[in-house]
Enzyme design. Structure first.
Site, PDB file in Angstrom:
ATOM      1  N   ASN A   1     -12.505   7.718  14.427  1.00  0.00           N
ATOM      2  CA  ASN A   1     -12.485   7.298  13.022  1.00  0.00           C
ATOM      3  C   ASN A   1     -13.487   8.069  12.152  1.00  0.00           C
ATOM      4  O   ASN A   1     -13.936   7.579  11.121  1.00  0.00           O
ATOM      5  CB  ASN A   1     -12.660   5.777  12.912  1.00  0.00           C
ATOM      6  CG  ASN A   1     -13.968   5.286  13.478  1.00  0.00           C
ATOM      7  OD1 ASN A   1     -14.746   6.058  14.028  1.00  0.00           O
ATOM      8  ND2 ASN A   1     -14.232   4.009  13.332  1.00  0.00           N
TER       9      ASN A   1
ATOM     10  N   THR B   1     -13.127   0.078   9.787  1.00  0.00           N
ATOM     11  CA  THR B   1     -13.190   0.739  11.110  1.00  0.00           C
ATOM     12  C   THR B   1     -11.845   1.334  11.499  1.00  0.00           C
ATOM     13  O   THR B   1     -11.751   2.462  11.954  1.00  0.00           O
ATOM     14  CB  THR B   1     -13.628  -0.288  12.178  1.00  0.00           C
ATOM     15  OG1 THR B   1     -14.861  -0.864  11.770  1.00  0.00           O
ATOM     16  CG2 THR B   1     -13.799   0.366  13.541  1.00  0.00           C
TER      17      THR B   1
ATOM     18  N   TYR C   1     -24.907   2.774  21.502  1.00  0.00           N
ATOM     19  CA  TYR C   1     -23.869   1.750  21.298  1.00  0.00           C
ATOM     20  C   TYR C   1     -24.066   0.538  22.212  1.00  0.00           C
ATOM     21  O   TYR C   1     -23.094  -0.156  22.507  1.00  0.00           O
ATOM     22  CB  TYR C   1     -22.485   2.360  21.553  1.00  0.00           C
ATOM     23  CG  TYR C   1     -21.889   3.136  20.383  1.00  0.00           C
ATOM     24  CD1 TYR C   1     -21.665   2.524  19.142  1.00  0.00           C
ATOM     25  CD2 TYR C   1     -21.514   4.466  20.514  1.00  0.00           C
ATOM     26  CE1 TYR C   1     -21.104   3.217  18.079  1.00  0.00           C
ATOM     27  CE2 TYR C   1     -20.943   5.175  19.448  1.00  0.00           C
ATOM     28  CZ  TYR C   1     -20.741   4.541  18.234  1.00  0.00           C
ATOM     29  OH  TYR C   1     -20.167   5.223  17.184  1.00  0.00           O
TER      30      TYR C   1
ATOM     31  N   LYS D   1     -18.425  12.166  13.331  1.00  0.00           N
ATOM     32  CA  LYS D   1     -18.021  12.111  14.739  1.00  0.00           C
ATOM     33  C   LYS D   1     -17.271  13.377  15.185  1.00  0.00           C
ATOM     34  O   LYS D   1     -16.822  14.170  14.347  1.00  0.00           O
ATOM     35  CB  LYS D   1     -17.152  10.865  14.955  1.00  0.00           C
ATOM     36  CG  LYS D   1     -17.911   9.553  14.742  1.00  0.00           C
ATOM     37  CD  LYS D   1     -17.063   8.360  15.148  1.00  0.00           C
ATOM     38  CE  LYS D   1     -17.829   7.067  14.949  1.00  0.00           C
ATOM     39  NZ  LYS D   1     -17.063   5.893  15.427  1.00  0.00           N
TER      40      LYS D   1
ATOM     41  N   ARG E   1     -12.438   7.195   5.957  1.00  0.00           N
ATOM     42  CA  ARG E   1     -11.582   6.897   7.116  1.00  0.00           C
ATOM     43  C   ARG E   1     -10.106   6.894   6.737  1.00  0.00           C
ATOM     44  O   ARG E   1      -9.260   7.323   7.521  1.00  0.00           O
ATOM     45  CB  ARG E   1     -12.007   5.577   7.758  1.00  0.00           C
ATOM     46  CG  ARG E   1     -13.290   5.754   8.591  1.00  0.00           C
ATOM     47  CD  ARG E   1     -13.864   4.430   8.975  1.00  0.00           C
ATOM     48  NE  ARG E   1     -14.940   4.533   9.960  1.00  0.00           N
ATOM     49  CZ  ARG E   1     -15.810   3.553  10.193  1.00  0.00           C
ATOM     50  NH1 ARG E   1     -15.726   2.415   9.506  1.00  0.00           N
ATOM     51  NH2 ARG E   1     -16.747   3.703  11.102  1.00  0.00           N
TER      52      ARG E   1
ATOM     53  N   GLU F   1     -31.145   2.525  14.736  1.00  0.00           N
ATOM     54  CA  GLU F   1     -30.347   3.759  14.858  1.00  0.00           C
ATOM     55  C   GLU F   1     -31.096   4.977  14.294  1.00  0.00           C
ATOM     56  O   GLU F   1     -31.048   6.060  14.866  1.00  0.00           O
ATOM     57  CB  GLU F   1     -28.987   3.568  14.172  1.00  0.00           C
ATOM     58  CG  GLU F   1     -28.138   2.531  14.908  1.00  0.00           C
ATOM     59  CD  GLU F   1     -26.789   2.240  14.262  1.00  0.00           C
ATOM     60  OE1 GLU F   1     -26.488   2.808  13.194  1.00  0.00           O
ATOM     61  OE2 GLU F   1     -26.029   1.442  14.840  1.00  0.00           O
TER      62      GLU F   1
ATOM     63  N   HIS G   1     -19.539   7.125  11.459  1.00  0.00           N
ATOM     64  CA  HIS G   1     -20.200   5.875  11.852  1.00  0.00           C
ATOM     65  C   HIS G   1     -21.217   5.516  10.786  1.00  0.00           C
ATOM     66  O   HIS G   1     -21.797   6.399  10.157  1.00  0.00           O
ATOM     67  CB  HIS G   1     -20.914   6.042  13.203  1.00  0.00           C
ATOM     68  CG  HIS G   1     -21.873   4.927  13.491  1.00  0.00           C
ATOM     69  ND1 HIS G   1     -21.473   3.731  14.033  1.00  0.00           N
ATOM     70  CD2 HIS G   1     -23.214   4.814  13.257  1.00  0.00           C
ATOM     71  CE1 HIS G   1     -22.536   2.927  14.131  1.00  0.00           C
ATOM     72  NE2 HIS G   1     -23.594   3.564  13.668  1.00  0.00           N
TER      73      HIS G   1
HETATM   74  P1  CMP Z   1     -18.273   2.656  14.868  1.00  0.00           P
HETATM   75  O1  CMP Z   1     -18.478   2.223  13.460  1.00  0.00           O
HETATM   76  O2  CMP Z   1     -18.982   3.867  15.311  1.00  0.00           O
HETATM   77  O3  CMP Z   1     -18.681   1.439  15.841  1.00  0.00           O
HETATM   78  C1  CMP Z   1     -18.120   1.273  17.126  1.00  0.00           C
HETATM   79  C2  CMP Z   1     -16.982   2.195  17.391  1.00  0.00           C
HETATM   80  O4  CMP Z   1     -16.119   1.833  18.442  1.00  0.00           O
HETATM   81  C3  CMP Z   1     -16.062   2.240  16.187  1.00  0.00           C
HETATM   82  O5  CMP Z   1     -16.696   2.883  15.104  1.00  0.00           O
HETATM   83  C4  CMP Z   1     -14.850   2.958  16.764  1.00  0.00           C
HETATM   84  O6  CMP Z   1     -15.056   4.362  16.840  1.00  0.00           O
HETATM   85  C5  CMP Z   1     -14.845   2.431  18.213  1.00  0.00           C
HETATM   86  N1  CMP Z   1     -13.780   1.461  18.463  1.00  0.00           N
HETATM   87  C6  CMP Z   1     -12.728   1.669  19.277  1.00  0.00           C
HETATM   88  N2  CMP Z   1     -11.940   0.598  19.331  1.00  0.00           N
HETATM   89  C7  CMP Z   1     -12.497  -0.347  18.544  1.00  0.00           C
HETATM   90  C8  CMP Z   1     -12.157  -1.684  18.198  1.00  0.00           C
HETATM   91  N3  CMP Z   1     -11.064  -2.280  18.674  1.00  0.00           N
HETATM   92  N4  CMP Z   1     -12.960  -2.343  17.344  1.00  0.00           N
HETATM   93  C9  CMP Z   1     -14.091  -1.759  16.850  1.00  0.00           C
HETATM   94  N5  CMP Z   1     -14.471  -0.483  17.161  1.00  0.00           N
HETATM   95  C10 CMP Z   1     -13.684   0.219  17.992  1.00  0.00           C
END
Ligand code: CMP
Length: 139
Positions: A113, A92, A49, A9, A103, A127, A116
């Site tokens: 974070n 996450t 997304y 990211k 992470r 994806e 992905h």
């Molecule tokens: P990712 O695994 O890319 O999937 C969705 C993304 O939303 C997650 O990583 C984070 O970058 C973002 N995100 C932000 N806030 C939240 C949350 N509360 N719960 C889950 N994903 C979040």
């Protein structure tokens, strides 16, 4: 063999962490079978997304992914690749991530974070095909 889809990211690209993250991926036995560094448009990110469309963080997430800077898109191959990549990424929220995960070591917060990964075979198929054509993935 299984394939999964990964993104390095904007927060990680900006901090020059591409090499360190790829090193961890290859060290775990993944094959990087496709890779591109690119800047995503808001339209691309919203489509990618779409499963999170109703979530409160959707607007912030899509804005960050489209305006935060370039990303690296990856297709990864390994036995049990989807679960294995999720394990290597960590939870996450970096606050909940296990020691030694990407992470835990690199993420800024729950949004920024660093990486992905697909969470199911269905999402991995979607994806991978969203960002890579069949001929771009070379085992
Ligand atoms: P990712 O695994 O890319 O999937 C969705 C993304 O939303 C997650 O990583 C984070 O970058 C973002 N995100 C932000 N806030 C939240 C949350 N509360 N719960 C889950 N994903 C979040």
């Amino acid at each position: 063999m299984e394939r999964t889809f990964a993104i390095i990211k904007p927060d990680a690209v900006e901090r020059n962490l591409i090499g360190k993250i790829l090193e961890r991926i290859e060290s775990k036995g993944f094959r990087i079978v496709a890779m591109k560094r690119t800047k995503l448009t808001l339209e691309q990110v919203e489509g990618f997304y779409h499963v999170h469309k109703e979530r409160p963080f959707f607007k912030d997430l899509t804005t960050y992914m489209a305006t935060g800077g370039p990303v690296v898109l990856l297709a990864l191959e390994k036995g049990n690749a989807i679960a294995s990549w999720r394990e290597l990424m960590g939870a996450t929220n970096p606050k909940d991530a296990a020691a030694g995960t990407i992470r835990k070591d690199f993420a800024v917060d729950i949004e920024k974070n660093s990486v992905h990964g697909s969470d199911s075979p269905e999402n991995a198929a979607f994806e991978l095909s969203y960002f890579f054509s069949l001929t771009e993935i070379q085992p």
